[in-house]
Each structure stands twice: as structure tokens, then as C-alpha cells.
Motif scaffolding. Structure first.
Motif, PDB file in Angstrom:
ATOM      1  N   LEU A  22       0.820  -1.207   0.000  1.00 43.41           N
ATOM      2  CA  LEU A  22       0.000   0.000   0.000  1.00 43.41           C
ATOM      3  C   LEU A  22       0.859   1.265   0.000  1.00 43.41           C
ATOM      4  O   LEU A  22       0.496   2.270  -0.624  1.00 43.41           O
ATOM      5  N   MET A  23       2.006   1.218   0.681  1.00 41.94           N
ATOM      6  CA  MET A  23       2.906   2.363   0.676  1.00 41.94           C
ATOM      7  C   MET A  23       3.435   2.618  -0.735  1.00 41.94           C
ATOM      8  O   MET A  23       3.554   3.769  -1.162  1.00 41.94           O
ATOM      9  N   HIS A  24       3.709   1.556  -1.444  1.00 41.68           N
ATOM     10  CA  HIS A  24       4.147   1.686  -2.830  1.00 41.68           C
ATOM     11  C   HIS A  24       3.062   2.378  -3.666  1.00 41.68           C
ATOM     12  O   HIS A  24       3.336   3.283  -4.454  1.00 41.68           O
ATOM     13  N   ARG A  25       1.829   1.975  -3.458  1.00 43.62           N
ATOM     14  CA  ARG A  25       0.710   2.582  -4.190  1.00 43.62           C
ATOM     15  C   ARG A  25       0.539   4.058  -3.816  1.00 43.62           C
ATOM     16  O   ARG A  25       0.250   4.905  -4.668  1.00 43.62           O
ATOM     17  N   ALA A  26       0.722   4.366  -2.535  1.00 43.15           N
ATOM     18  CA  ALA A  26       0.622   5.761  -2.096  1.00 43.15           C
ATOM     19  C   ALA A  26       1.687   6.612  -2.769  1.00 43.15           C
ATOM     20  O   ALA A  26       1.424   7.751  -3.165  1.00 43.15           O
ATOM     21  N   LEU A  27       2.881   6.067  -2.929  1.00 40.53           N
ATOM     22  CA  LEU A  27       3.940   6.805  -3.627  1.00 40.53           C
ATOM     23  C   LEU A  27       3.592   7.014  -5.091  1.00 40.53           C
ATOM     24  O   LEU A  27       3.830   8.091  -5.647  1.00 40.53           O
TER      25      LEU A  27
END
Length: 61
Positions: A22-27
Motif C-alpha cells: 500500500l505504501m508503494h501505491r501511495a507513492l
């Protein structure tokens, strides 16, 4: 079915790998606030996981 960001934000998170994805998607979406929230939650989860491992004797403090 198309998955949008709001749907991703509502997904249950049970492991640090969930947070990483999810952090990857947020970036990718440049959502700094969401990224910071996920990073904080991930850190708390990792601290709880470590405390449990110490309590069970799997690792030292």
C-alpha cells in the motif's frame, strides 16, 4: 472491476508486507498523507511483532 484508491485504503492490514504494497501505491499516486499514515501504522505493527517475539523467547531484547 476496477479497484480505486479509496477501496485500497479500506483493506484490512495484517502484515508488514500489506503495508509495503500500500505504501508503494501511495507513492505512485503522490498521496503523502496516506503514505505517512501507513508508515506510522507499519512501525507500530513491527514494534508489536517484536515485543511478541521477545515475550515468546524467539529473540532477545
Amino acid at each position: 472491476m476496477k479497484i480505486d484508491i479509496e477501496m485500497l485504503k479500506e483493506l484490512p492490514r495484517k502484515s508488514s508486507q500489506d503495508y509495503l504494497a500500500l505504501m508503494h501505491r501511495a507513492l505512485e499516486t503522490n498521496d503523502k498523507k496516506w503514505f505517512e499514515e501507513l508508515a506510522k501504522e507499519k512501525t507500530q505493527l513491527e514494534q508489536r511483532e517484536k515485543a511478541i517475539r521477545v515475550e515468546l523467547g524467539y529473540i532477545g531484547e
